[in-house]
Design a protein around this motif. Structure first.
Motif, mmCIF file in Angstrom:
data_model
loop_
_atom_site.group_PDB
_atom_site.id
_atom_site.type_symbol
_atom_site.label_atom_id
_atom_site.label_comp_id
_atom_site.label_asym_id
_atom_site.label_seq_id
_atom_site.Cartn_x
_atom_site.Cartn_y
_atom_site.Cartn_z
ATOM 1 N N SER A 1 0.833 -1.211 0.000
ATOM 2 C CA SER A 1 0.000 0.000 0.000
ATOM 3 C C SER A 1 0.861 1.252 0.000
ATOM 4 N N PHE A 2 1.961 1.229 0.745
ATOM 5 C CA PHE A 2 2.859 2.377 0.788
ATOM 6 C C PHE A 2 3.495 2.622 -0.577
ATOM 7 N N PRO B 1 11.880 -13.181 -4.454
ATOM 8 C CA PRO B 1 11.018 -12.319 -3.631
ATOM 9 C C PRO B 1 11.298 -10.829 -3.797
ATOM 10 N N SER B 2 12.533 -10.466 -4.105
ATOM 11 C CA SER B 2 12.864 -9.040 -4.222
ATOM 12 C C SER B 2 12.210 -8.385 -5.442
ATOM 13 N N TRP B 3 11.771 -9.163 -6.407
ATOM 14 C CA TRP B 3 11.145 -8.613 -7.606
ATOM 15 C C TRP B 3 9.619 -8.593 -7.514
ATOM 16 N N PHE B 4 9.050 -9.199 -6.494
ATOM 17 C CA PHE B 4 7.590 -9.326 -6.441
ATOM 18 C C PHE B 4 6.899 -7.968 -6.344
ATOM 19 N N ARG B 5 7.318 -7.149 -5.393
ATOM 20 C CA ARG B 5 6.649 -5.847 -5.197
ATOM 21 C C ARG B 5 6.840 -4.904 -6.380
ATOM 22 N N PRO B 6 8.063 -4.769 -6.949
ATOM 23 C CA PRO B 6 8.184 -3.918 -8.143
ATOM 24 C C PRO B 6 7.282 -4.356 -9.292
ATOM 25 N N ILE B 7 7.147 -5.672 -9.495
ATOM 26 C CA ILE B 7 6.284 -6.159 -10.578
ATOM 27 C C ILE B 7 4.830 -5.789 -10.321
ATOM 28 N N ILE B 8 4.381 -5.936 -9.080
ATOM 29 C CA ILE B 8 2.994 -5.594 -8.736
ATOM 30 C C ILE B 8 2.734 -4.109 -8.965
ATOM 31 N N ILE B 9 3.666 -3.260 -8.561
ATOM 32 C CA ILE B 9 3.485 -1.811 -8.726
ATOM 33 C C ILE B 9 3.475 -1.438 -10.206
ATOM 34 N N LEU B 10 4.379 -2.015 -10.994
ATOM 35 C CA LEU B 10 4.420 -1.727 -12.430
ATOM 36 C C LEU B 10 3.148 -2.205 -13.125
ATOM 37 N N GLN B 11 2.636 -3.353 -12.734
ATOM 38 C CA GLN B 11 1.370 -3.830 -13.290
ATOM 39 C C GLN B 11 0.240 -2.854 -12.987
ATOM 40 N N THR B 12 0.182 -2.378 -11.753
ATOM 41 C CA THR B 12 -0.880 -1.462 -11.346
ATOM 42 C C THR B 12 -0.794 -0.148 -12.113
ATOM 43 N N ARG C 1 -8.365 6.748 -0.965
ATOM 44 C CA ARG C 1 -7.281 5.779 -1.079
ATOM 45 C C ARG C 1 -6.881 5.223 0.279
ATOM 46 N N MET C 2 -6.961 6.043 1.312
ATOM 47 C CA MET C 2 -6.595 5.592 2.649
ATOM 48 C C MET C 2 -7.499 4.475 3.129
ATOM 49 N N GLY C 3 -8.734 4.440 2.623
ATOM 50 C CA GLY C 3 -9.655 3.383 3.037
ATOM 51 C C GLY C 3 -9.276 2.018 2.513
ATOM 52 N N SER C 4 -8.409 1.964 1.513
ATOM 53 C CA SER C 4 -8.002 0.681 0.934
ATOM 54 C C SER C 4 -6.542 0.356 1.234
ATOM 55 N N VAL C 5 -6.035 0.883 2.346
ATOM 56 C CA VAL C 5 -4.643 0.623 2.713
ATOM 57 C C VAL C 5 -4.416 -0.866 2.962
ATOM 58 N N LEU C 6 -5.396 -1.529 3.590
ATOM 59 C CA LEU C 6 -5.269 -2.959 3.859
ATOM 60 C C LEU C 6 -5.930 -3.806 2.782
ATOM 61 N N ASP C 7 -6.292 -3.191 1.676
ATOM 62 C CA ASP C 7 -6.947 -3.912 0.585
ATOM 63 C C ASP C 7 -6.106 -3.763 -0.676
ATOM 64 N N ASN C 8 -5.267 -4.742 -0.940
ATOM 65 C CA ASN C 8 -4.373 -4.678 -2.091
ATOM 66 C C ASN C 8 -4.953 -5.328 -3.338
ATOM 67 N N GLY C 9 -6.128 -5.903 -3.227
ATOM 68 C CA GLY C 9 -6.721 -6.579 -4.361
ATOM 69 C C GLY C 9 -6.328 -8.045 -4.400
ATOM 70 N N PHE C 10 -7.322 -8.919 -4.378
ATOM 71 C CA PHE C 10 -7.048 -10.346 -4.291
ATOM 72 C C PHE C 10 -6.515 -10.910 -5.599
ATOM 73 N N THR D 1 -5.381 -12.574 0.213
ATOM 74 C CA THR D 1 -5.090 -13.964 -0.131
ATOM 75 C C THR D 1 -5.172 -14.869 1.091
ATOM 76 N N TYR D 2 -4.859 -14.322 2.258
ATOM 77 C CA TYR D 2 -4.948 -15.104 3.496
ATOM 78 C C TYR D 2 -6.397 -15.444 3.824
ATOM 79 N N VAL D 3 -7.292 -14.485 3.620
ATOM 80 C CA VAL D 3 -8.722 -14.734 3.848
ATOM 81 C C VAL D 3 -9.214 -15.834 2.916
ATOM 82 N N TYR D 4 -8.786 -15.790 1.668
ATOM 83 C CA TYR D 4 -9.186 -16.833 0.715
ATOM 84 C C TYR D 4 -8.651 -18.201 1.142
ATOM 85 N N ALA D 5 -7.389 -18.243 1.536
ATOM 86 C CA ALA D 5 -6.779 -19.521 1.917
ATOM 87 C C ALA D 5 -7.454 -20.119 3.145
#
Length: 320
Positions: free
Chosen positions: A99-100, A177-188, A245-254, A274-278
């Motif tokens: 979210s940050f 793991p170091s590439w996961f967050r950059p890929i997610i941000i670039l996709q968004t 946007r602050m309301g979705s700080v804990l909602d990154n999209g499943f 994803t934890y809720v789904y699992a």
């Protein structure tokens, strides 16, 4: 005496009837508009408000065969188990970091694109660019994840093949793991940035052109005009969207996270969604997963109210 009592009752009736008659007149006058409003209203009632009774599952040990009303009520037990779970801090860290990064890199991107497009004077060129950056919004996240795999996989991926030609090595984009967050941000950014520019372009269209003309006469260049005229004009829009946007700080999209998640990057990619789904779907812990979802919602409401309060303290117009 009869005339006096009648006169005493007339003002009493006139005080109650005007607002009622005004509402009825408005309903009769705008009946077709209210009829158009009905489907949207029913949607929110049926799919948003009516299912809210399900949050009661978070306070009981729900068993599908026992039923909702006969399941054991356990109070805050599931919340206690969740907060004491060692994975809680990992989930909180991963969710807040994503979210940050979205707030730092993605949120300003539509503003920057809108400011750049606002400077384009060729109408055809401007509309062509708008269309090109709007299109990704309508592409399914499944397709986006598939394209990411095609480009970044080590087995014939376009990017990795180019890297291999120049360096002789391949980068584990999808498993490191170091590439996961950059890929997610670039996709968004690629998918949603163009869609977000619509709101800011609409706000920029309302800026008075005479202000730019006066600034030009005073010798202000385009940068100073942007800083002192354009940005202050859309400040209220930026603040409102930031509050939301602050309301979705804990909602990154499943969907996006789930499609890019694998056992090798789970330590940085597992978030509350994803934890809720699992827990809820794959393991059948309905009450526990409901408690996790309720925790997210409560934190989101608190953040929205807090951001709105801060915005008003600094003289900006909030949501209410």
């Amino acid at each position: 005496m009869g005339q006096i009592s009648a006169q005493n009752h007339i003002p009493h009736i006139s005080k109650k009837t005007p607002w009622r008659s005004s509402i009825m007149n408005r309903l009769r006058r705008d009946k077709w508009l209210y009829l158009l409003l009905l489907p949207g209203l029913l949607y929110f009632v049926v799919f948003k408000y009516f299912p809210m009774w399900g949050i009661l599952l978070a306070f009981q040990n729900y068993q599908p065969f026992t039923g909702f009303w006969k399941s054991e009520w356990v109070g805050l037990e599931h919340f206690r188990l969740f907060f004491e779970n060692p994975e809680f801090y990992m989930l909180l860290r991963n969710t807040l970091l994503l979210s940050f990064y979205n707030l730092i890199f993605f949120f300003p991107a539509p503003i920057i694109f809108a400011l750049l497009l606002n400077e384009v004077r060729q109408v055809f060129f401007k509309r062509t660019i708008q269309t090109m950056i709007y299109v990704p919004h309508f592409i399914s996240m499944v397709i986006v994840a598939s394209l990411t795999y095609v480009f970044l996989t080590t087995e014939g991926g376009t990017v990795n093949e180019l890297i291999f030609q120049y360096t002789g090595d391949k980068i584990q984009f999808l498993s490191d793991p170091s590439w996961f967050r950059p890929i997610i941000i670039l996709q968004t950014i690629w998918k949603e940035c163009g869609w977000g520019t619509i709101i800011f372009l609409a706000a920029l269209a309302a800026v008075d052109v005479e202000q730019y003309e006066a600034a030009t006469i005073d010798g202000a260049n385009r940068w100073r005009q942007t800083w002192h005229i354009t940005l202050p004009a859309i400040r209220s829009t930026i603040v409102i969207l930031l509050i939301l946007r602050m309301g979705s700080v804990l909602d990154n999209g499943f969907e996006q996270i789930y499609l890019m998640l694998n056992p090798l990057n789970r330590s940085v990619g597992e978030v509350f969604d994803t934890y809720v789904y699992a827990m809820g779907i794959t393991q059948g812990a309905f009450s526990y997963s409901t408690a996790v979802g309720l925790f997210k919602s409560v934190v989101g409401v608190i953040l929205v109210l807090g951001a709105n309060w801060l915005a008003k303290r600094f003289g900006q117009s909030g949501l209410y």
